[in-house]
Design a protein around this motif. Sequence first.
Motif, PDB file in Angstrom:
ATOM      1  N   SER A  50      51.908   0.792  36.841  1.00 51.29           N
ATOM      2  CA  SER A  50      53.053   0.935  37.736  1.00 51.29           C
ATOM      3  C   SER A  50      53.087   2.375  38.234  1.00 51.29           C
ATOM      4  CB  SER A  50      54.347   0.579  37.010  1.00 51.29           C
ATOM      5  OG  SER A  50      55.440   1.066  37.750  1.00 51.29           O
ATOM      6  N   LEU A  52      54.631   5.291  40.638  1.00 45.36           N
ATOM      7  CA  LEU A  52      56.025   5.448  41.079  1.00 45.36           C
ATOM      8  C   LEU A  52      56.211   5.433  42.593  1.00 45.36           C
ATOM      9  CD1 LEU A  52      56.649   8.609  42.093  1.00 45.36           C
ATOM     10  CD2 LEU A  52      56.258   9.036  39.692  1.00 45.36           C
ATOM     11  N   GLN A  85      59.205   4.728  44.785  1.00 42.70           N
ATOM     12  CA  GLN A  85      60.245   5.685  44.346  1.00 42.70           C
ATOM     13  C   GLN A  85      61.463   5.058  43.686  1.00 42.70           C
ATOM     14  OE1 GLN A  85      59.839   9.114  44.573  1.00 42.70           O
ATOM     15  NE2 GLN A  85      57.820   8.520  45.293  1.00 42.70           N
ATOM     16  N   GLN A  87      63.262   3.211  40.498  1.00 42.34           N
ATOM     17  CA  GLN A  87      63.141   2.880  39.083  1.00 42.34           C
ATOM     18  C   GLN A  87      63.265   1.368  38.869  1.00 42.34           C
ATOM     19  OE1 GLN A  87      66.087   4.568  36.375  1.00 42.34           O
ATOM     20  NE2 GLN A  87      64.543   4.601  34.761  1.00 42.34           N
ATOM     21  N   GLN A  90      60.058  -0.244  39.240  1.00 42.01           N
ATOM     22  CA  GLN A  90      59.155  -0.013  38.097  1.00 42.01           C
ATOM     23  C   GLN A  90      59.524  -0.920  36.928  1.00 42.01           C
ATOM     24  OE1 GLN A  90      58.849   4.574  37.779  1.00 42.01           O
ATOM     25  NE2 GLN A  90      56.760   3.764  37.783  1.00 42.01           N
ATOM     26  N   SER A 108      53.863   5.710  35.494  1.00 46.96           N
ATOM     27  CA  SER A 108      54.265   7.065  35.817  1.00 46.96           C
ATOM     28  C   SER A 108      55.754   7.015  36.117  1.00 46.96           C
ATOM     29  CB  SER A 108      53.463   7.487  37.053  1.00 46.96           C
ATOM     30  OG  SER A 108      53.865   8.728  37.477  1.00 46.96           O
ATOM     31  N   PRO A 109      56.598   7.400  35.149  1.00 41.78           N
ATOM     32  CA  PRO A 109      58.050   7.187  35.324  1.00 41.78           C
ATOM     33  C   PRO A 109      58.653   8.091  36.407  1.00 41.78           C
ATOM     34  CG  PRO A 109      57.520   8.112  33.137  1.00 41.78           C
ATOM     35  CD  PRO A 109      56.243   8.034  33.882  1.00 41.78           C
ATOM     36  N   VAL A 110      59.336   7.467  37.350  1.00 43.54           N
ATOM     37  CA  VAL A 110      59.906   8.247  38.460  1.00 43.54           C
ATOM     38  C   VAL A 110      60.923   9.274  37.960  1.00 43.54           C
ATOM     39  CG1 VAL A 110      61.605   6.442  39.057  1.00 43.54           C
ATOM     40  CG2 VAL A 110      60.893   8.068  40.791  1.00 43.54           C
ATOM     41  N   SER A 188      63.086  14.018  37.464  1.00 39.27           N
ATOM     42  CA  SER A 188      61.678  13.735  37.145  1.00 39.27           C
ATOM     43  C   SER A 188      61.158  14.846  36.240  1.00 39.27           C
ATOM     44  CB  SER A 188      60.839  13.680  38.423  1.00 39.27           C
ATOM     45  OG  SER A 188      60.786  14.957  39.042  1.00 39.27           O
TER      46      SER A 188
END
Length: 341
Positions: A50, A52, A85, A87, A90, A108-110, A188
């Motif tokens: 996933s 971001l 962009q 969440q 995601q 890659s966590p937003v 972020s």
Amino acid sequence: MFGKRSYGVIAVGILLVMTLFLLLFGSRLFTDIEEEAHITQENRIVVGVSQLGSESGWRTANTESVQNAFTQQNGYFLIFHNARQKQENQLKAIRSFISQRVDYIIFSPVVETGWETVLQEAKEAGIPVILMDRKVDVEDESLYVTCVGSDFEEEGEKAGHWLEGELVRQNRSSQSVNIVILAGTEGSSSQIGRSAGFATVADRHGNWNILEEKCAEFTSTKGKEVMKTFLRRYPDIDVVVSQNDDMTFGAIEAIKESGRTVGVNGDVMIISYDALGDALEMVADGTINVDIECNPNQGEYLLEVIDMLEAEEPIEKRYYVEEDVFTIENVTEEVLNGRTY
Ligand code: AHR
């Protein structure tokens, strides 16, 4: 030999035979293809990624690095999702990876917060989660197996240390210095780390005035927009710290349009992050004073991590990618030619 009517009868006959053939063997044919695809996938390690979004040149390079690493030739079946962009996108992607029972989830966590529930679901499903680029803020660190990315706080400190040295070199270390900060996506890891790292150094200098720090979302358009606001608000900006190259490109346009000059021989010093090829060209010609590298080539590191997990070898909780600092002194032809993004 045959009349028109006979041709018609033959054509209808052929059609009937073909339809019968498709009915009898067609479904079998498609089942075979599906089975084959399934077997092909079964022999491979299935990885759900996933990403971001695609807000910056850095992000595009990061995506390419992952797609080049997890190829069929390398023994992988990659399911890639771009969250644009958001969440919530995601969270949906991760849940769909869980229901597809992938072997690994990379994401890659937003932003850093809000991941506990979905990570718990992945853990209960027995799917190892690897964080890429940015971190998550969770109490229970067993919710992910490892994190591959940059030390953003160190990047922020590197920017501060460069400014310290530069002010000494210019004999301005006791003069007042006006600084504005173009920040990346609020919340972020890259924004939090770079802001904190720079602040650690700035706090040691009573003469560094941070006039304002404002979010410009890591994009060039926003970078230009926010820089215009800064220029209207503050007539005497000495330093712009821009938390990525895309925002820097926009900010430089705004500064030039306001009639001021930038860079090594200009009115406003430019500190940037990422070190994309186009930005390094601007370091080489003195437009950008310094560029703190953020390395997007994380695919190879992730491959190694999964290799170790497959071999049941112990892995670290954190892997940092290698990164440099670029000024006009060390952006050589070799560096420029070697940059693929
Ligand atoms: O998290 C890494 C940052 O995200 C990069 O500096 C920026 O360009 C990207 O969008």
